[in-house]
Design an enzyme around this catalytic site. Structure first.
Site, mmCIF file in Angstrom:
data_model
loop_
_atom_site.group_PDB
_atom_site.id
_atom_site.type_symbol
_atom_site.label_atom_id
_atom_site.label_comp_id
_atom_site.label_asym_id
_atom_site.label_seq_id
_atom_site.Cartn_x
_atom_site.Cartn_y
_atom_site.Cartn_z
ATOM 1 N N SER A 288 -11.564 -0.356 3.004
ATOM 2 C CA SER A 288 -10.718 -0.537 4.187
ATOM 3 C C SER A 288 -10.069 0.785 4.579
ATOM 4 O O SER A 288 -9.508 1.487 3.734
ATOM 5 C CB SER A 288 -9.630 -1.574 3.916
ATOM 6 O OG SER A 288 -10.207 -2.851 3.695
ATOM 7 N N ARG B 193 0.817 -1.217 0.000
ATOM 8 C CA ARG B 193 0.000 0.000 0.000
ATOM 9 C C ARG B 193 0.848 1.263 0.000
ATOM 10 O O ARG B 193 0.486 2.286 0.576
ATOM 11 C CB ARG B 193 -0.972 0.019 1.188
ATOM 12 C CG ARG B 193 -1.905 -1.175 1.245
ATOM 13 C CD ARG B 193 -2.858 -1.237 0.045
ATOM 14 N NE ARG B 193 -3.730 -2.401 0.156
ATOM 15 C CZ ARG B 193 -3.482 -3.603 -0.365
ATOM 16 N NH1 ARG B 193 -2.352 -3.795 -1.051
ATOM 17 N NH2 ARG B 193 -4.328 -4.598 -0.228
ATOM 18 N N GLU C 233 -4.929 3.926 5.261
ATOM 19 C CA GLU C 233 -4.596 3.905 3.847
ATOM 20 C C GLU C 233 -5.404 4.939 3.075
ATOM 21 O O GLU C 233 -5.136 5.209 1.908
ATOM 22 C CB GLU C 233 -4.801 2.510 3.244
ATOM 23 C CG GLU C 233 -6.206 1.963 3.266
ATOM 24 C CD GLU C 233 -6.287 0.591 2.612
ATOM 25 O OE1 GLU C 233 -6.924 0.487 1.556
ATOM 26 O OE2 GLU C 233 -5.705 -0.372 3.143
#
Length: 309
Positions: free
Chosen positions: A229, A172, A299
């Site tokens: 997420s 990520r 994220e």
């Protein structure tokens, strides 16, 4: 800040003080000073060359990994969804795809051409530009292992072709050649990518992907306003497990709530403010750190002014 755009050669849609709540999957966010949707790549290049020097720019896809603060964004948001829709097979194992093409569409195209390695893209709720920017992943796959080269555009409208080796890639995380060590955001944005996917016996044909998506829909709050997420998974663990083990499922700040279905999702239950979501993110981090000695990293990208001026 740029004045009102006056160049008559620019063909795209230009709006001022455009509410970003209309363009993000959380359905929150104050106004963007300038909102530009180019008609094609040439239109975007002209805009950057003549109108957008020395201002803050945010490139927008589906808005699924973005939190815009309530006071808005004192810059220019450039909407890339549907722009320069290149999605083509260039060899038996390679495709070229534009940043504004959705990951789901890319996955379907590759499966139709026997490139089964691309199947994981079906689980990413965004565009290829966003997937490239954060090395997005799903179903055990990540974006950058399959990238050969990318085409980028800077804030002066200059196009470049860059090789994968020019980027620092991790989970990520994508840091470009012009990004500082403190800020992974570069002054170049992805326009397209050349990717290589082969046909392997993964069982992830179109039917298999539908089954995986069905299982995901059963375990995640699909259809409710969220960003997907919120936190990356720490080494050897899962953010959702840590949040649930901290008794935070269902915990709310205002109208922003941790999903009862999946603890790594924050839901706008109706009328939430960006400040409530950001406060909930910080509260989750604090609680997990206190209870499990793990620092969760978001994220999601957060932009804009925290308070009205």
């Amino acid at each position: 800040m740029m004045a009102n755009v006056k160049n008559s050669q620019i063909r795209g849609l230009i709006k001022y003080d455009e509410p970003m709540s209309k363009h993000t999957s959380w359905r929150v966010g104050g106004p963007a000073k300038v909102f530009f949707k180019p008609v094609d790549l040439d239109d975007l290049i002209l805009f950057l060359q003549q109108e957008a020097n020395d201002i803050n720019i945010c490139f927008l896809g589906l808005g699924s990994n973005l939190l815009v603060r309530d006071a808005g964004f004192n810059g220019c948001v450039i909407a890339m969804l549907g722009i320069n829709q290149i999605l083509e097979k260039v060899s038996e194992t390679r495709i070229r795809v534009s940043a504004g093409v959705t990951c789901a569409k890319t996955a379907r195209f590759c499966l139709q051409h026997n490139m089964n390695q691309a199947a994981f893209l079906a689980g990413i709720p965004g565009t290829m530009g966003g997937a490239l920017a954060m090395n997005a992943g799903a179903f055990g796959g990540e974006t950058w292992p399959y990238v050969i080269e990318v085409e980028t555009l800077d804030n002066k409208g200059i196009l470049r072709t860059r090789q994968k080796s020019e980027y620092d890639i991790a989970y990520r995380h994508v840091q470009g050649p012009n990004a500082s060590k403190k800020d992974s955001q570069s002054d170049e944005w992805f326009v397209s990518a050349l990717c290589e996917f082969i046909n392997e016996e993964t069982g992830q044909d179109e039917k298999g992907i539908k089954e995986l998506l069905s299982k995901r829909n059963d375990s995640q709050p699909i259809g409710l306003p969220s960003c997907g997420s919120v936190f990356t998974n720490p080494d050897g663990d899962h953010a959702a497990r840590l949040i649930e083990a901290s008794d935070l499922k269902g915990f709310c700040i205002g109208k922003a709530c941790v999903s009862e279905k999946h603890a790594n999702f924050i839901i706008n239950t109706g009328g939430a403010k960006a400040a409530e979501i950001e406060a909930l993110i910080q509260s989750i981090q604090k609680t997990v750190l206190e209870k499990h000695d793990v620092q969760l990293s978001p994220e999601v990208r957060i932009i804009g002014n925290a308070e009205q001026s």
